[in-house]
Write an enzyme that holds these catalytic residues in place. Structure first.
Site, PDB file in Angstrom:
ATOM      1  N   SER A 127      26.461  23.728  13.246  1.00 24.79           N
ATOM      2  CA  SER A 127      26.035  23.702  14.639  1.00 24.79           C
ATOM      3  C   SER A 127      25.739  25.121  15.143  1.00 24.79           C
ATOM      4  O   SER A 127      24.905  25.815  14.566  1.00 24.79           O
ATOM      5  CB  SER A 127      27.096  22.996  15.491  1.00 24.79           C
ATOM      6  OG  SER A 127      26.594  22.698  16.770  1.00 24.79           O
TER       7      SER A 127
ATOM      8  N   ASP B  59      22.518  12.280  14.698  1.00 23.57           N
ATOM      9  CA  ASP B  59      23.031  13.384  15.510  1.00 23.57           C
ATOM     10  C   ASP B  59      22.471  13.312  16.927  1.00 23.57           C
ATOM     11  O   ASP B  59      21.268  13.369  17.133  1.00 23.57           O
ATOM     12  CB  ASP B  59      22.654  14.723  14.852  1.00 23.57           C
ATOM     13  CG  ASP B  59      23.404  15.907  15.443  1.00 23.57           C
ATOM     14  OD1 ASP B  59      23.846  15.818  16.601  1.00 23.57           O
ATOM     15  OD2 ASP B  59      23.551  16.919  14.735  1.00 23.57           O
TER      16      ASP B  59
ATOM     17  N   HIS C 144      26.934  14.283  14.321  1.00 28.49           N
ATOM     18  CA  HIS C 144      26.962  15.746  14.306  1.00 28.49           C
ATOM     19  C   HIS C 144      28.040  16.298  13.367  1.00 28.49           C
ATOM     20  O   HIS C 144      28.158  17.514  13.231  1.00 28.49           O
ATOM     21  CB  HIS C 144      27.191  16.255  15.734  1.00 28.49           C
ATOM     22  CG  HIS C 144      26.872  17.695  15.942  1.00 28.49           C
ATOM     23  ND1 HIS C 144      25.651  18.258  15.633  1.00 28.49           N
ATOM     24  CD2 HIS C 144      27.623  18.724  16.442  1.00 28.49           C
ATOM     25  CE1 HIS C 144      25.654  19.544  15.925  1.00 28.49           C
ATOM     26  NE2 HIS C 144      26.846  19.856  16.404  1.00 28.49           N
TER      27      HIS C 144
END
Length: 259
Positions: A98, A213, A241
């Site tokens: 991320s 996601d 995610h």
């Protein structure tokens, strides 16, 4: 083994160094607003397979010091470079999830991939992070009701079912960060982009991204795949995610095969 590395006067980053005598080194950079602990289900397995696993808490997060400033991609990449130099790391695999993926990308472009033999980007917040609408919502909640914001992050993070106890653990991990650093990185994700960094990446790159996601759309992984030379995209069909947890056995297998 846990210890601190000083990255500037008065700022120390926490480093979890598991199996320091391992034959291959993997450095993990966590996502917002979490800590190295998000990779527990890699640290449980990979060191026993002979890998040295190093988890770094960014400034402002996890067990690291929490200064009021320094929350830019350049400064966060500089922090990673200092840790790499202090530990004298060479020929290691850099894994960023991320926002940690965005920091890893900036490290690669800013330092010409110093010491990195392979790069792994996991649902990376790149080349863009949050939309202005999402960022402004998270920013308002962070500054007024951070637990509510963290609960919303937890609820939208995973595609697969998580138990209430896992949700509690994940929620508390996010609250370990400082409020000011949590807010500063929301602004970073809103205002900084990494379009110019992608062509500068010179290491073989594995891109892992959950197709469900809701935080960083799968289309961004496809864009990175087009822009990063010598990159390979692996979709995770049953992940949101967090493929490092949602499909951890497959994630660990693909990671070790790449390393």
């Amino acid at each position: 083994m846990g210890y601190f590395v000083t990255v500037e006067p008065g700022v120390n980053l926490y480093v979890e160094d598991i199996n320091p005598s391992g034959s291959k080194t993997i450095v993990f950079i966590h996502g917002w607003p979490l800590s190295h602990k998000q990779f527990e289900y890699q640290f449980d397995v990979l060191p026993a397979m002979g890998y040295r696993c190093i988890g770094i808490d960014w400034r402002g997060f996890g067990n690291s010091d929490k200064p009021i400033s320094g929350y830019t991609y350049n400064r966060l990449a500089d922090d990673i470079r200092t840790v790499v130099g202090t530990l004298q790391l060479q020929n290691f695999t850099l894994v960023g999830h991320s926002t940690g993926g965005a920091i890893a990308i900036r490290y690669m472009s800013r330092y010409n991939g110093y010491g990195v033999s392979r790069l792994v980007l996991v649902d990376a917040a790149a080349p863009t992070g949050f939309t202005r609408e999402t960022a402004d919502k998270f920013l308002k909640e962070t500054l007024n009701d951070r637990p509510k914001m963290m609960q919303e992050v937890t609820d939208g993070f995973f595609f697969q079912y998580i138990t209430p106890r896992f949700s509690d653990w994940f929620f508390q991990m996010g609250l370990q960060a400082a409020g000011w650093s949590t807010a500063a990185v929301v602004v970073l994700l809103r205002d900084e982009t990494l379009f110019e960094d992608l062509p500068k990446i010179n290491a073989p790159t594995l891109i892992i991204h959950g197709i469900h996601d809701k935080v960083i759309p799968f289309a961004q992984a496809q864009e990175m795949n087009r822009k990063i030379r010598n990159s390979h995209l692996v979709p995770f069909q049953f992940s949101g995610h967090g493929p490092f947890w949602e499909e951890r056995d497959r994630f660990n297998q693909i990671l070790t095969q790449f390393v």
